[in-house]
Scaffold this motif. Sequence first.
Motif, PDB file in Angstrom:
ATOM      1  N   ARG A  57      49.805  81.333  42.976  1.00 25.43           N
ATOM      2  CA  ARG A  57      50.824  81.523  44.016  1.00 25.43           C
ATOM      3  C   ARG A  57      50.177  81.790  45.376  1.00 25.43           C
ATOM      4  O   ARG A  57      50.609  81.258  46.399  1.00 25.43           O
ATOM      5  CB  ARG A  57      51.776  82.662  43.642  1.00 25.43           C
ATOM      6  CG  ARG A  57      53.000  82.738  44.537  1.00 25.43           C
ATOM      7  CD  ARG A  57      53.927  83.899  44.196  1.00 25.43           C
ATOM      8  NE  ARG A  57      54.184  84.114  42.802  1.00 25.43           N
ATOM      9  CZ  ARG A  57      55.116  83.478  42.084  1.00 25.43           C
ATOM     10  NH1 ARG A  57      55.881  82.568  42.656  1.00 25.43           N
ATOM     11  NH2 ARG A  57      55.294  83.757  40.808  1.00 25.43           N
ATOM     12  N   LEU A  61      50.732  79.451  48.576  1.00 22.78           N
ATOM     13  CA  LEU A  61      51.185  79.988  49.862  1.00 22.78           C
ATOM     14  C   LEU A  61      50.228  79.557  50.973  1.00 22.78           C
ATOM     15  O   LEU A  61      50.665  79.193  52.065  1.00 22.78           O
ATOM     16  CB  LEU A  61      51.283  81.514  49.803  1.00 22.78           C
ATOM     17  CG  LEU A  61      52.509  82.073  49.096  1.00 22.78           C
ATOM     18  CD1 LEU A  61      52.326  83.560  48.785  1.00 22.78           C
ATOM     19  CD2 LEU A  61      53.763  81.842  49.917  1.00 22.78           C
ATOM     20  N   HIS A  66      50.801  80.211  54.733  1.00 23.02           N
ATOM     21  CA  HIS A  66      51.315  81.580  54.687  1.00 23.02           C
ATOM     22  C   HIS A  66      50.284  82.525  54.101  1.00 23.02           C
ATOM     23  O   HIS A  66      49.478  82.132  53.258  1.00 23.02           O
ATOM     24  CB  HIS A  66      52.602  81.647  53.865  1.00 23.02           C
ATOM     25  CG  HIS A  66      53.629  80.675  54.324  1.00 23.02           C
ATOM     26  ND1 HIS A  66      54.195  80.733  55.575  1.00 23.02           N
ATOM     27  CD2 HIS A  66      54.159  79.588  53.731  1.00 23.02           C
ATOM     28  CE1 HIS A  66      55.050  79.726  55.718  1.00 23.02           C
ATOM     29  NE2 HIS A  66      55.028  79.019  54.616  1.00 23.02           N
ATOM     30  N   HIS A  69      50.988  87.006  49.240  1.00 23.98           N
ATOM     31  CA  HIS A  69      52.128  87.900  49.041  1.00 23.98           C
ATOM     32  C   HIS A  69      51.649  89.277  48.590  1.00 23.98           C
ATOM     33  O   HIS A  69      52.317  90.261  48.802  1.00 23.98           O
ATOM     34  CB  HIS A  69      53.122  87.302  48.056  1.00 23.98           C
ATOM     35  CG  HIS A  69      52.580  87.047  46.685  1.00 23.98           C
ATOM     36  ND1 HIS A  69      51.466  86.266  46.452  1.00 23.98           N
ATOM     37  CD2 HIS A  69      52.994  87.468  45.484  1.00 23.98           C
ATOM     38  CE1 HIS A  69      51.218  86.222  45.165  1.00 23.98           C
ATOM     39  NE2 HIS A  69      52.133  86.938  44.550  1.00 23.98           N
ATOM     40  N   LYS A 126      52.989  73.560  46.999  1.00 25.51           N
ATOM     41  CA  LYS A 126      53.124  74.709  47.896  1.00 25.51           C
ATOM     42  C   LYS A 126      54.041  75.758  47.294  1.00 25.51           C
ATOM     43  O   LYS A 126      54.721  75.510  46.306  1.00 25.51           O
ATOM     44  CB  LYS A 126      53.699  74.253  49.244  1.00 25.51           C
ATOM     45  CG  LYS A 126      52.831  73.230  49.942  1.00 25.51           C
ATOM     46  CD  LYS A 126      53.460  72.765  51.230  1.00 25.51           C
ATOM     47  CE  LYS A 126      52.557  71.754  51.924  1.00 25.51           C
ATOM     48  NZ  LYS A 126      53.133  71.324  53.192  1.00 25.51           N
ATOM     49  N   GLU A 129      58.206  79.633  51.587  1.00 25.35           N
ATOM     50  CA  GLU A 129      57.856  80.700  52.532  1.00 25.35           C
ATOM     51  C   GLU A 129      58.787  81.903  52.451  1.00 25.35           C
ATOM     52  O   GLU A 129      58.458  82.967  52.956  1.00 25.35           O
ATOM     53  CB  GLU A 129      57.794  80.171  53.959  1.00 25.35           C
ATOM     54  CG  GLU A 129      59.099  80.016  54.659  1.00 25.35           C
ATOM     55  CD  GLU A 129      58.913  79.655  56.129  1.00 25.35           C
ATOM     56  OE1 GLU A 129      59.722  80.140  56.935  1.00 25.35           O
ATOM     57  OE2 GLU A 129      58.000  78.899  56.475  1.00 25.35           O
ATOM     58  N   HIS A 134      59.147  82.502  46.992  1.00 21.06           N
ATOM     59  CA  HIS A 134      57.785  82.027  46.700  1.00 21.06           C
ATOM     60  C   HIS A 134      57.739  81.095  45.492  1.00 21.06           C
ATOM     61  O   HIS A 134      56.760  81.060  44.751  1.00 21.06           O
ATOM     62  CB  HIS A 134      56.803  83.187  46.507  1.00 21.06           C
ATOM     63  CG  HIS A 134      56.552  83.987  47.728  1.00 21.06           C
ATOM     64  ND1 HIS A 134      56.380  83.423  48.977  1.00 21.06           N
ATOM     65  CD2 HIS A 134      56.440  85.330  47.906  1.00 21.06           C
ATOM     66  CE1 HIS A 134      56.169  84.388  49.853  1.00 21.06           C
ATOM     67  NE2 HIS A 134      56.216  85.545  49.240  1.00 21.06           N
TER      68      HIS A 134
END
Length: 166
Positions: A57, A61, A66, A69, A126, A129, A134
Amino acid sequence: MSERSPAPGGLELVESLVNTLDIESGADSLDTAEGRARFGLAEADVPGARELRESLRVVLLAHAGHPPHHEATPLGALLAASPLVVAVDAADGSATLAPADEGPLRSRVAAAIARALVEGTWIRLKACEAADCHWAYYDRSPAGRGRWCSMQVCGARAKMRRYRAK
């Protein structure tokens, strides 16, 4: 959450693993025997699969531009113990990268990523966002700049938030 079609080839495995956790509700399909069976996991394999999922993940991101997380083990460190071999078809001479051991989930994920790198599709996988989503998705947009797993849900929410903030 996404209405998008699944990622191509082996990336479908990566996409479906990342999407075993619904961040918004907290539901994790790896908690169920059926959810584990989809990936050939025993209950003892779940902590490792969750670690792999969150490392994936973070990378997805990053593909979307991004930040992570949360802290996760670097994907390269997890996949380093998953050797790949070059498999050559005797009939036509075609070659592919394959896991040295087909059993472990990490080996299958490593092989899927390697194939996607060769095919040029890895960077298009991907993560949405939206902080409460997510969800993994394959970006089929012409420019490769998709931001949300679903324009009707996450995209609409983001646009509404931006509108209300004005």
